[in-house]
Scaffold this motif. Sequence first.
Motif, PDB file in Angstrom:
ATOM      1  N   LYS A 127       0.830  -1.219   0.000  1.00 22.94           N
ATOM      2  CA  LYS A 127       0.000   0.000   0.000  1.00 22.94           C
ATOM      3  C   LYS A 127       0.858   1.260   0.000  1.00 22.94           C
ATOM      4  O   LYS A 127       0.665   2.171  -0.811  1.00 22.94           O
ATOM      5  CB  LYS A 127      -0.937   0.007   1.237  1.00 22.94           C
ATOM      6  N   SER A 128       1.803   1.319   0.944  1.00 24.19           N
ATOM      7  CA  SER A 128       2.654   2.515   1.023  1.00 24.19           C
ATOM      8  C   SER A 128       3.478   2.673  -0.241  1.00 24.19           C
ATOM      9  O   SER A 128       3.650   3.781  -0.754  1.00 24.19           O
ATOM     10  CB  SER A 128       3.591   2.434   2.222  1.00 24.19           C
ATOM     11  N   THR A 129       3.984   1.564  -0.732  1.00 24.75           N
ATOM     12  CA  THR A 129       4.802   1.616  -1.944  1.00 24.75           C
ATOM     13  C   THR A 129       3.994   2.205  -3.096  1.00 24.75           C
ATOM     14  O   THR A 129       4.478   3.074  -3.831  1.00 24.75           O
ATOM     15  CB  THR A 129       5.309   0.205  -2.293  1.00 24.75           C
ATOM     16  N   LEU A 165      -3.287  10.022   1.641  1.00 24.39           N
ATOM     17  CA  LEU A 165      -3.172   9.804   3.082  1.00 24.39           C
ATOM     18  C   LEU A 165      -2.688   8.383   3.321  1.00 24.39           C
ATOM     19  O   LEU A 165      -3.328   7.433   2.890  1.00 24.39           O
ATOM     20  CB  LEU A 165      -4.540   9.984   3.754  1.00 24.39           C
ATOM     21  N   ASP A 166      -1.558   8.237   3.992  1.00 28.29           N
ATOM     22  CA  ASP A 166      -1.057   6.893   4.273  1.00 28.29           C
ATOM     23  C   ASP A 166      -1.021   6.655   5.773  1.00 28.29           C
ATOM     24  O   ASP A 166      -0.102   7.073   6.454  1.00 28.29           O
ATOM     25  CB  ASP A 166       0.338   6.707   3.669  1.00 28.29           C
ATOM     26  N   GLU A 167      -2.038   5.987   6.262  1.00 21.93           N
ATOM     27  CA  GLU A 167      -2.141   5.669   7.696  1.00 21.93           C
ATOM     28  C   GLU A 167      -1.854   6.883   8.568  1.00 21.93           C
ATOM     29  O   GLU A 167      -0.992   6.844   9.439  1.00 21.93           O
ATOM     30  CB  GLU A 167      -1.185   4.536   8.053  1.00 21.93           C
ATOM     31  N   VAL A 168      -2.609   7.920   8.325  1.00 21.81           N
ATOM     32  CA  VAL A 168      -2.290   9.187   8.993  1.00 21.81           C
ATOM     33  C   VAL A 168      -2.636   9.199  10.475  1.00 21.81           C
ATOM     34  O   VAL A 168      -2.261  10.126  11.184  1.00 21.81           O
ATOM     35  CB  VAL A 168      -2.986  10.383   8.297  1.00 21.81           C
TER      36      VAL A 168
END
Lengths: 244, 224
Positions: A40-42, A159-162
């Motif tokens: 996901k982050s990638t 938004l990445d796991e904010v």
Amino acid sequence: MIEIQNLHKDFGDLKVLKGVDLSIKPGEVVSILGGSGSGKSTMMRCINGLESITKGKIIVDDFDVSKSNDLREVRKRCSTVFQQFDLYPHLRVIDNITLAPIAVLGQSKEEANDKAMELLNSVALGDRASAYPSQLSGGQKQRIGICRALAMNPSYLLLDEVTSSLDPEMTAEVLDILKILSKQGITMISVTHEIEFAREISDRIVFLDEGRILKDLPKDDFFSESGGKSDPRIARFLSKMGNV
Amino acid sequence: MYGSDGFTIYDIQLWAEGLSVTLSIFLISSFLGLLLGCIVGLVRYYRVPIIGKILMMISEFLKNSPVLVQLFLVYFGVPALIAFDMTPNLAAIITLTGNTTAFIAVIVISSIEAIDFKQLEAARSFALSERLILSKIIFPQSLAIAMPLLVGLAINQLQVTSLISVIGVIDLTRVGDIINQRTFEPFLVWPIIGATYFIMAKSIERIGARLERRFSAYHISNQI
Ligand SMILES: Nc1ncnc2c1ncn2[C@@H]1O[C@H](COP(=O)(O)OP(=O)(O)OP(=O)(O)O)[C@@H](O)[C@H]1O
Ligand SMILES: [Mg+2]
């Protein structure tokens, strides 16, 4: 419009993304779910060029992320809110927010300050404009992170796991702001482990599994027994996240 | 003077001249060393191929060999290599500049690497150019980190300048030697010379502490 076509990403021998196709229309709110290490982050980092692409293509409003001439335009359109906030510690809150609008968008200092104050007031931090990040709580820092992203007038908010480095109380204060934002027409792509939040704000849910999209469904379908939950991996994931 | 008839009023003038030679060689070599050290450090940080490696090898040599040897190399070696009229003062400036450069380069690199790189990614993601990231984010923070190291280095390099008297620079130490040889008052001369260095070092420390406080204002971590 964000168009991800057959995206592959390798880190050396490790194949992290194995052909992701995803398109996101203006105004859509899309949540990305998936287990830890699913990529996901990638994928999020590939969208604004923080990670180079091994194969495939990402087009943001006609700009190709992997073309260095286009990258700047892509980045002007996509703003990111980071998991660890990643504010600039040596700058006061207001300058954290106005740095890029002044330097990149060419706004005047007054214009940028006015906009920043407006944003700060909207997240109830108008009185902390001249504080340094080290003087703020995590939840406050993340609200500043949101202001910093919005100050660029982005077409897309990434938004990445904010909220995953925040305690529950602070999580709630940040999620409340994002809920309001999601209703204001900005395109949002949000990686999250907050299933209830994803269910509340999203138009679509995308489920990543081992570098591939397992399901890409409208929210209601995703959470229905006959839709997303019919896949055992998704059912297992949801029940693990406390959502049955 | 001081109840000793060996001293003359001209000794004060001599002292002042020595002081000004020491100070100017120190200031010039520190300034040039700071400038060159930043360039070497940045070349290294941005991994400029070949040049980065070569510069780093030179720095390693300068950091790990005696300054006196470097001084002799420049003063006696360079004129032997190329027909060049080397003066003691020039040799001193060249040597101390080189030596300071090597140490500054290390400080520059380590202070940049001490910055949390994730905020640099954040800046990049907002389309800031590398030049702006360097000037607006990397520079101010690494300056705050580097300040105590720079002050320490400056104080050390000030003491190192006393070596240049060996090749005939009429610096503060050499002046002490001249006066001492004439007056035979070592317990008067050397404490005065020593105190002069001490006061200069303390002044650097003071100024440094003030700058440090100013540059690291953001470290305050009191919750309000
Ligand atoms: N820079 C990198 N170098 C090498 N491997 C990496 C790098 N970044 C990520 N990976 C690997 O890629 C895989 C996917 O990582 P990624 O961070 O995209 O997962 P994720 O879905 O965001 O997981 P999480 O939910 O834990 O945040 C992991 O195995 C990770 O170790
Ligand atoms: Mg992740």
